[in-house]
Design an enzyme around this catalytic site. Structure first.
Site, PDB file in Angstrom:
ATOM      1  CG  HIS A  24      -0.753  -0.153   2.323  1.00  0.00           C
ATOM      2  ND1 HIS A  24       0.238   0.318   3.129  1.00  0.00           N
ATOM      3  CD2 HIS A  24      -1.254  -1.188   3.308  1.00  0.00           C
ATOM      4  CE1 HIS A  24       0.376  -0.137   4.368  1.00  0.00           C
ATOM      5  NE2 HIS A  24      -0.545  -0.832   4.627  1.00  0.00           N
ATOM      6  CG  HIS A  78      -3.087  -6.184  12.915  1.00  0.00           C
ATOM      7  ND1 HIS A  78      -3.928  -5.281  12.992  1.00  0.00           N
ATOM      8  CD2 HIS A  78      -2.090  -5.989  12.021  1.00  0.00           C
ATOM      9  CE1 HIS A  78      -3.666  -4.510  11.922  1.00  0.00           C
ATOM     10  NE2 HIS A  78      -2.444  -4.728  11.450  1.00  0.00           N
ATOM     11  CD  GLU A  80      -2.870  -3.717   7.307  1.00  0.00           C
ATOM     12  OE1 GLU A  80      -2.194  -3.490   8.446  1.00  0.00           O
ATOM     13  OE2 GLU A  80      -2.726  -2.806   6.445  1.00  0.00           O
ATOM     14  CG  ASP A  82      -0.662  -7.538   6.616  1.00  0.00           C
ATOM     15  OD1 ASP A  82      -1.831  -7.225   7.079  1.00  0.00           O
ATOM     16  OD2 ASP A  82       0.354  -7.059   6.998  1.00  0.00           O
ATOM     17  CG  HIS A 145      -0.382  -0.959  11.323  1.00  0.00           C
ATOM     18  ND1 HIS A 145      -0.927  -1.600  10.491  1.00  0.00           N
ATOM     19  CD2 HIS A 145      -0.522   0.364  10.888  1.00  0.00           C
ATOM     20  CE1 HIS A 145      -1.008  -0.816   9.466  1.00  0.00           C
ATOM     21  NE2 HIS A 145      -0.872   0.266   9.623  1.00  0.00           N
ATOM     22  CG  ASP A 164       1.813  -5.152  11.753  1.00  0.00           C
ATOM     23  OD1 ASP A 164       2.009  -6.086  11.128  1.00  0.00           O
ATOM     24  OD2 ASP A 164       0.594  -4.428  11.497  1.00  0.00           O
ATOM     25  CE1 TYR A 192       6.328  -4.070   8.833  1.00  0.00           C
ATOM     26  CE2 TYR A 192       6.373  -3.141  11.008  1.00  0.00           C
ATOM     27  CZ  TYR A 192       5.786  -3.913  10.079  1.00  0.00           C
ATOM     28  OH  TYR A 192       4.442  -4.675  10.534  1.00  0.00           O
ATOM     29  CG  HIS A 223       5.272  -8.148   8.238  1.00  0.00           C
ATOM     30  ND1 HIS A 223       4.397  -8.838   7.073  1.00  0.00           N
ATOM     31  CD2 HIS A 223       4.310  -7.325   8.810  1.00  0.00           C
ATOM     32  CE1 HIS A 223       3.313  -8.250   7.084  1.00  0.00           C
ATOM     33  NE2 HIS A 223       3.050  -7.266   8.036  1.00  0.00           N
TER      34      HIS A 223
END
Ligand code: FEO
Length: 395
Positions: A24, A78, A80, A82, A145, A164, A192, A223
């Site tokens: 993004h 989380h 999100e 991903d 996040h 994250d 990051y 990640h």
């Protein structure tokens, strides 16, 4: 698709996104991973999932350890996508599993998926869930996040699933920090942080406080690689980033039309260097804004240059400032400069922007008509020296 055992009966079962180059708007030249972890205990527990197109890869890894239909708990740290993008696939193969998440996590899942058919166990921050020999303790980390974000801690293994936080966008066969090395990880973790986490420095500091006192010998983020060797280095730089601490360095970011603004950038750099301040120079024609933000993370002074086009700044400079405003770096010294033919509004807009975000501006903007003369380049060099003195004085 092999899983990787990271602790006794705890496995990395994530997915590797080798080809991702844009997250993004954040350029990811090294790709990334989405890390899911499987704890084999009396209650078989999956920590997070992967992007939807890597669900098969994750399920294949899980199948090497156990039958995915035996999963009892799916922890969603989380929402999100991903990390939650394969929750549906997991629940299809393990329909008896219970999703363990916060109330905000459940709300987020309901907004994104057909979640009504799933069983949930909602946990509070600080709550502990027994898995058998081990237990998971959950700590909310809102805005690190998203509002729903939390981390999960296995006290018996001194293991933190940090989601994250502490991530890096690196795809590779390496799973651990010492297989990559601190220098590259410092850069990627910084990039990051600068592009994902920077607006939430206060929340990061609160999250770090909440984790104080926990014995941690492994941090498994969602990640990149797992931290086991450079934890001390990581826990040293994160509070610095979160506290908007910088190095006595300068960053010059500019775009140019007919070379005048570039010439000013060179004179400014010379002046800064004469003051003993290390300088990085980034042209918006060749560097992506997400790469420049990594430089902003450590730079005490940020000098921003633009010509005037159509009574305003160049659109590339406008895009950079929009991105920077959202990420909210604080405690910097700012300086605006540029060139123009008749209006001169470009550099004025940059100066107004710097003022609006609360950075110090110890040196007035420099705006040169048409091409800089020798005297004006000398003025720019003098401005660079003054800015360098301001950087040195701010130590
Ligand atoms: Fe990696 Fe906020 O998701």
């Amino acid at each position: 698709m092999n899983p990787v055992q990271i602790k006794p009966n705890i496995y990395w079962v994530g997915g590797i996104d080798w080809h991702l180059r844009n997250f993004h708007g954040y350029i990811t030249p090294r790709g990334t991973t989405y890390n899911a972890y499987l704890i084999v205990d009396e209650q078989i527990t999956l920590i997070d999932t992967v992007k939807d197109y890597l669900a098969d890869e994750m399920l294949e890894r899980i199948s090497s350890v156990c039958d995915p239909s035996d999963i009892d708990y799916l922890v969603v740290n989380h929402v999100e996508m991903d990390h939650s993008g394969s929750v549906g696939r997991v629940m299809d193969v393990a329909p008896e599993a219970t999703i363990v998440t916060s109330a905000k996590g459940r709300e987020g899942l309901e907004h994104h998926y057909d979640a009504a058919r799933w069983d949930f166990e909602l946990i509070d921050s600080g709550e502990e869930l027994s898995l058998g020999e081990r237990s998971l303790t959950f700590v909310y980390t809102p805005m690190v996040h998203w509002p729903d974000s939390m981390v999960s801690y296995v006290q018996q293994e001194s293991l933190l699933f940090s989601n994250d936080a502490f991530g890096q966008h690196i795809a590779g066969h390496e799973r651990f920090d010492d297989e990559v090395g601190w220098d590259l990880l410092h850069e990627e973790a910084g990039k990051y942080y600068a592009n994902i986490v920077m607006p939430y420095g206060m929340q990061v500091l609160r999250a770090l406080q909440a984790l104080e006192g926990l014995k941690i010998d492994m941090i498994a983020p969602s990640h990149g690689v797992i931290w086991r060797t450079f934890i001390e280095d990581l826990l040293d730089v994160y509070p610095r980033w979160a506290g908007h601490e910088t190095n006595p360095e300068a960053l010059i970011v500019y775009d140019t039309m007919w070379d005048s603004t570039r010439q000013l950038s060179t004179a400014l750099r010379r002046g800064l260097e004469e003051s003993g301040v290390p300088v990085k120079v980034r042209s918006l024609q060749t560097s992506h804004v997400s790469e420049i933000m990594t430089d902003v993370l450590s730079a005490r002074a940020v000098l921003i240059g633009t010509p005037t086009l159509n009574n305003g700044m160049l659109p590339t400079v406008g895009a950079f400032l929009t991105y920077l405003r959202g990420l909210r770096p604080q405690n910097r010294i700012g300086f605006a400069f540029g060139s123009y033919g008749w209006g001169g509004q470009g550099a004025q807009e940059v100066a107004g922007f710097i003022e609006s975000i609360g950075w110090d501006m110890p040196v007035d903007l420099m705006n040169v008509r048409y091409r800089p003369e020798v005297e004006q380049l000398e003025e720019a060099e003098a401005a660079g020296r003054k800015l360098g003195e301001a950087v040195n004085a701010s130590e």
